[in-house]
Design an enzyme around this catalytic site. Structure first.
Site, mmCIF file in Angstrom:
data_model
loop_
_atom_site.group_PDB
_atom_site.id
_atom_site.type_symbol
_atom_site.label_atom_id
_atom_site.label_comp_id
_atom_site.label_asym_id
_atom_site.label_seq_id
_atom_site.Cartn_x
_atom_site.Cartn_y
_atom_site.Cartn_z
ATOM 1 N N LEU A 65 110.313 90.751 71.772
ATOM 2 C CA LEU A 65 109.894 89.634 72.631
ATOM 3 C C LEU A 65 110.872 88.464 72.531
ATOM 4 O O LEU A 65 111.669 88.380 71.598
ATOM 5 C CB LEU A 65 108.478 89.205 72.209
ATOM 6 C CG LEU A 65 107.422 90.300 72.371
ATOM 7 C CD1 LEU A 65 106.129 89.942 71.641
ATOM 8 C CD2 LEU A 65 107.141 90.565 73.851
ATOM 9 N N PRO A 66 110.787 87.512 73.490
ATOM 10 C CA PRO A 66 111.812 86.457 73.523
ATOM 11 C C PRO A 66 111.817 85.505 72.319
ATOM 12 O O PRO A 66 112.882 85.228 71.768
ATOM 13 C CB PRO A 66 111.485 85.687 74.811
ATOM 14 C CG PRO A 66 110.703 86.636 75.656
ATOM 15 C CD PRO A 66 109.958 87.508 74.694
ATOM 16 N N THR A 96 114.248 88.323 67.814
ATOM 17 C CA THR A 96 114.956 87.317 67.005
ATOM 18 C C THR A 96 114.161 86.021 67.113
ATOM 19 O O THR A 96 114.104 85.406 68.185
ATOM 20 C CB THR A 96 116.387 87.087 67.550
ATOM 21 O OG1 THR A 96 117.099 88.317 67.499
ATOM 22 C CG2 THR A 96 117.112 86.043 66.716
ATOM 23 N N LYS A 171 119.962 87.727 59.997
ATOM 24 C CA LYS A 171 120.475 87.694 61.382
ATOM 25 C C LYS A 171 121.003 86.295 61.728
ATOM 26 O O LYS A 171 122.069 86.146 62.340
ATOM 27 C CB LYS A 171 119.342 88.117 62.312
ATOM 28 C CG LYS A 171 119.478 87.705 63.755
ATOM 29 C CD LYS A 171 120.018 88.800 64.625
ATOM 30 C CE LYS A 171 120.262 88.260 66.030
ATOM 31 N NZ LYS A 171 120.954 89.140 66.894
ATOM 32 N N LYS A 246 120.462 79.831 71.324
ATOM 33 C CA LYS A 246 119.138 80.065 70.721
ATOM 34 C C LYS A 246 119.286 80.359 69.221
ATOM 35 O O LYS A 246 118.587 79.764 68.393
ATOM 36 C CB LYS A 246 118.456 81.261 71.426
ATOM 37 C CG LYS A 246 117.174 81.706 70.759
ATOM 38 C CD LYS A 246 116.644 83.037 71.292
ATOM 39 C CE LYS A 246 115.606 83.582 70.331
ATOM 40 N NZ LYS A 246 115.076 84.880 70.700
HETATM 41 P P1 NAD Z 1 114.381 89.840 77.785
HETATM 42 O O1 NAD Z 1 113.985 88.503 78.272
HETATM 43 O O2 NAD Z 1 115.276 90.701 78.626
HETATM 44 O O3 NAD Z 1 113.068 90.720 77.444
HETATM 45 C C1 NAD Z 1 111.896 90.216 76.903
HETATM 46 C C2 NAD Z 1 110.751 90.994 77.515
HETATM 47 O O4 NAD Z 1 109.539 90.585 76.902
HETATM 48 C C3 NAD Z 1 110.602 90.744 79.010
HETATM 49 O O5 NAD Z 1 110.604 91.985 79.705
HETATM 50 C C4 NAD Z 1 109.254 90.018 79.126
HETATM 51 O O6 NAD Z 1 108.550 90.315 80.316
HETATM 52 C C5 NAD Z 1 108.542 90.562 77.908
HETATM 53 N N1 NAD Z 1 107.431 89.722 77.450
HETATM 54 C C6 NAD Z 1 107.418 88.399 77.212
HETATM 55 N N2 NAD Z 1 106.194 88.003 76.787
HETATM 56 C C7 NAD Z 1 105.420 89.126 76.745
HETATM 57 C C8 NAD Z 1 104.078 89.396 76.382
HETATM 58 N N3 NAD Z 1 103.272 88.427 75.974
HETATM 59 N N4 NAD Z 1 103.635 90.663 76.470
HETATM 60 C C9 NAD Z 1 104.441 91.659 76.878
HETATM 61 N N5 NAD Z 1 105.742 91.481 77.240
HETATM 62 C C10 NAD Z 1 106.216 90.228 77.169
HETATM 63 O O7 NAD Z 1 115.047 89.606 76.350
HETATM 64 P P2 NAD Z 1 115.995 90.584 75.539
HETATM 65 O O8 NAD Z 1 117.422 90.316 75.865
HETATM 66 O O9 NAD Z 1 115.460 91.973 75.629
HETATM 67 O O10 NAD Z 1 115.769 90.025 74.044
HETATM 68 C C11 NAD Z 1 114.609 90.311 73.297
HETATM 69 C C12 NAD Z 1 114.794 89.778 71.894
HETATM 70 O O11 NAD Z 1 115.969 90.381 71.322
HETATM 71 C C13 NAD Z 1 115.038 88.256 71.845
HETATM 72 O O12 NAD Z 1 114.367 87.740 70.733
HETATM 73 C C14 NAD Z 1 116.557 88.144 71.718
HETATM 74 O O13 NAD Z 1 116.959 86.941 71.079
HETATM 75 C C15 NAD Z 1 116.874 89.369 70.881
HETATM 76 N N6 NAD Z 1 118.247 89.890 71.022
HETATM 77 C C16 NAD Z 1 118.837 89.995 72.241
HETATM 78 C C17 NAD Z 1 120.137 90.497 72.327
HETATM 79 C C18 NAD Z 1 120.819 90.639 73.662
HETATM 80 O O14 NAD Z 1 122.051 90.838 73.695
HETATM 81 N N7 NAD Z 1 120.101 90.563 74.791
HETATM 82 C C19 NAD Z 1 120.825 90.900 71.176
HETATM 83 C C20 NAD Z 1 120.171 90.821 69.941
HETATM 84 C C21 NAD Z 1 118.877 90.312 69.872
#
Ligand code: NAD
Length: 293
Positions: A65-66, A96, A171, A246
């Site tokens: 999740l975000p 994260t 991390k 972030k």
């Molecule tokens: P994203 O925004 O693409 O995906 C998050 C998903 O969570 C979305 O599909 C959203 O609809 C869903 N969501 C939000 N609230 C919800 C709820 N209450 N119930 C169900 N679903 C819900 O984000 P992402 O890029 O996939 O990143 C996710 C996590 O991974 C974050 O914490 C980010 O910091 C971390 N991260 C991302 C990357 C990257 O390169 N994108 C790399 C490492 C870590």
């Protein structure tokens, strides 16, 4: 094969869930975005109408999740998932988020007899798709051993950093260092260019000298030095500036709470925040090279 509930099927969670399906596990999936759910259903997962339905009968729960408020919202409170989980369920949160939230959710799970790990990842969307993520895990050793075979379906390197919150701290430290290395590499390459050096030659020299580091050798920020990196593709991410901001905010807030001295992290945050404010938030974080131009 295990029954797994996967919640949060975004840029990272989508491909991670796909790899669990490919490994033969039975997946029940939930996301607020119906298209994200549909994609996984087409690959063989079952759609759940809500998080509670997704975790019914699950051996493992994975969330991606975000931010901390989403993780606390899903797990804690009267309607939170911890209330309905069987104590033998193993909970893996790969989001994260701030270490404080990971500690409080992990501790709440422990008090209910549920094993939970914070398992943030490194490796980005490409690593999620390829199943080569690094997992940095925090929680009890016994829970780590149970979670490991599931994490191995999504990642190549799995580390146990310590108790609840330790995965987030690892991390946070790594990404703060990464930001500092990226800024340092960019300014060294700029300085060389300003003196008429070929950045390819300079990269080769520094890569064989004491300036050697990952941002120089694997993810060079100067366009044209390397193929197949964001700098040679108009800085398409990759790892977005917004996400680096972030992570730096999480690190600097934590440093403030602990009284830790992080002057280079503070400067990197300031540079990345200005860069994002100039409209570069959705570009790759190596575009800080342009900011220094
Ligand atoms: P994203 O925004 O693409 O995906 C998050 C998903 O969570 C979305 O599909 C959203 O609809 C869903 N969501 C939000 N609230 C919800 C709820 N209450 N119930 C169900 N679903 C819900 O984000 P992402 O890029 O996939 O990143 C996710 C996590 O991974 C974050 O914490 C980010 O910091 C971390 N991260 C991302 C990357 C990257 O390169 N994108 C790399 C490492 C870590």
């Amino acid at each position: 094969m295990a029954t797994i509930a996967f919640i949060g099927l975004g840029n990272m969670g989508g491909p991670m869930a796909s790899n669990l399906v490919k490994a033969g596990h039975s997946l029940s999936v939930y996301d607020l975005v119906p298209e994200a759910v549909e994609k996984l259903v087409n690959e063989g997962a079952r759609a759940a109408d809500n998080p509670g339905q997704a975790v019914e009968g699950a051996d493992f729960v994975v969330t991606m999740l975000p931010a901390g408020k989403h993780v606390a919202g899903i797990y804690l409170g009267e309607d939170g998932l911890l209330q309905s989980l069987d104590p033998k369920t193993v909970v893996i949160d790969s989001s994260t988020i701030d270490a404080e939230t990971s500690r409080s959710v992990g501790q709440a799970a422990r008090e209910m007899g549920i094993g939970m790990m914070d398992c943030p990842v490194s490796g980005g969307v490409a690593g999620a798709a390829a199943g080569t993520l690094s997992f940095m895990c925090g929680g009890a050793a016994e829970t780590f051993e149970k979670a490991k075979p599931i994490l191995e379906c999504m990642g190549a390197k799995i580390f146990h950093a310590g108790d609840h919150g330790a995965g987030q701290i690892a991390k946070m430290c790594n990404n703060m260092l990464l930001s500092v290395l990226m800024v340092g590499t960019s300014e060294a390459l700029r300085l060389g260019q300003d003196n008429g050096l070929d950045p390819k030659v300079l990269s080769e020299i520094m890569g064989a000298s004491s300036g050697k580091n990952w941002t120089l050798e694997v993810y060079n920020p100067c366009p044209g030095v390397m193929e197949n990196v964001p700098s040679s593709n108009d800085y398409k991410p990759g790892f977005m500036v917004d996400l680096m901001c972030k992570d730096l905010n999480l690190a600097l807030e934590n440093a403030l709470q602990n009284g830790s001295s992080t002057p280079m992290g503070a400067l990197a945050r300031s540079l990345y925040t200005s860069h994002a404010r100039k409209g570069n938030g959705k570009r790759d974080f190596s575009s800080i090279f342009e900011f220094l131009g």
